[in-house]
Design an enzyme around this catalytic site. Sequence first.
Site, mmCIF file in Angstrom:
data_model
loop_
_atom_site.group_PDB
_atom_site.id
_atom_site.type_symbol
_atom_site.label_atom_id
_atom_site.label_comp_id
_atom_site.label_asym_id
_atom_site.label_seq_id
_atom_site.Cartn_x
_atom_site.Cartn_y
_atom_site.Cartn_z
ATOM 1 N N LYS A 129 0.865 15.220 8.362
ATOM 2 C CA LYS A 129 2.105 14.262 8.439
ATOM 3 C C LYS A 129 2.718 15.708 7.067
ATOM 4 O O LYS A 129 3.818 15.853 7.510
ATOM 5 C CB LYS A 129 2.161 13.235 8.280
ATOM 6 C CG LYS A 129 1.245 12.352 8.796
ATOM 7 C CD LYS A 129 0.831 10.673 8.927
ATOM 8 C CE LYS A 129 0.687 10.122 9.918
ATOM 9 N NZ LYS A 129 0.238 8.745 9.658
ATOM 10 N N GLN A 173 1.185 3.757 5.192
ATOM 11 C CA GLN A 173 0.022 4.446 6.263
ATOM 12 C C GLN A 173 -0.994 4.489 5.907
ATOM 13 O O GLN A 173 -1.576 2.796 5.882
ATOM 14 C CB GLN A 173 -0.948 5.404 4.929
ATOM 15 C CG GLN A 173 -1.713 6.575 5.483
ATOM 16 C CD GLN A 173 -1.468 7.670 6.772
ATOM 17 O OE1 GLN A 173 -0.509 7.913 7.045
ATOM 18 N NE2 GLN A 173 -2.796 7.852 7.459
ATOM 19 N N ASP A 196 8.660 3.751 11.176
ATOM 20 C CA ASP A 196 7.458 3.946 11.925
ATOM 21 C C ASP A 196 7.715 2.697 13.541
ATOM 22 O O ASP A 196 7.099 2.263 14.389
ATOM 23 C CB ASP A 196 6.167 2.856 11.582
ATOM 24 C CG ASP A 196 5.881 4.301 10.913
ATOM 25 O OD1 ASP A 196 5.464 5.273 11.328
ATOM 26 O OD2 ASP A 196 5.608 3.596 9.315
#
Length: 368
Positions: A129, A173, A196
């Site tokens: 990422k 995360q 997200d």
Amino acid sequence: MASTIFSSCSSSTSTARLPKFDTIRRSGSVRLRPPPAFLSFKPPNPAGFGASSISMQRRSSNSSITAVAMSMSTRFPRVKLNGKAVAEEIIDEITDEVMEMRDAIGVTPKLTVIVVGDKNHSPDLLANKLKACEAAGIETDVVRLQDDSSEEEVVDYISRFNEEPSVHGIHIQLPLPRHMDKAKILNAVRVEKDVDGFSSLKTRDQELKFPSVIPCTAKACMELLYRCDLRIKGKSVVVIGNGTDTDIVAPPAAYLLRRHGSKVTVVHRGTENLKEIVGQADILISAAERAYLVRARWIKPRAIVIDTGNNMMKSHLGSYQFVGDVCYEVPYEWASVIAPVPGGVESMTTAMLLSNTLLMAKRALKFE
């Protein structure tokens, strides 16, 4: 936004406006076609299933997507979707937009990543990422907390970044340590920085909405299906969720699929008769978070299988590896198209994280 097809709503408070796709026939295949105003790029060529491989080339000077790759079986072609190649194409598009923003206003998108502990997630996934962000020109700031950190510590960091104007997106995360309330942590992220798409969980009791952006993994599944020219409309789709209130993949994926004409059945890993339900799916999307839940002979012949599972397993040698929800080594005998783990959706999900970060930055800076 030009960089992805499913780019979510036009403001941070409105519901995502998704295009209704119609179909066109060309060279004997069926593909989806969005309204011309919605996209600024030319979609890839239709994929023909009569061949042993599918090659989709974008007519640009330096990019080509090869989406396949399995040999012919005696029954029908077997195709492995190369999510990494598709993701690289999307990241190239995002990079162009980031450079355009930097040249125009002197600002680049900034993403803050909060990592709690190092036992529950793949360090390689996190590294990928960060590497993708660097390649695209997106600035990153990583906060690493200990496994035994309290929820209050994590929420305190989130609150600080919520108030920091230079931060355009906050990424948590996952998974979090078991002692933490996942919903509490995720809901602490302000909607306008929720890259997200976890804020859609807050509207779960009502009609599903996307007050920020479309959740990354669900968006990745749709992008992969579209960019590989796999027909959605009219198909019977089964989506396997994890059966929890914090399932951020199955509900939004099902919503998007229904919006595009699919008949969708949502189940979870504890559903009775799961084998029989899966066996009816033209398209199967598994987000069960249980290693090798779906067995080979459950798969309907010629089905399309997208595996979003990311499960840690310990081998007989004592090492750990991440595997999917589907025993994909064997389903190739049944499924015609499969996005396996690794190599399928995870790279696409990372690309969608970058896409959402760019979208949040554009909104915050009012940059069109």
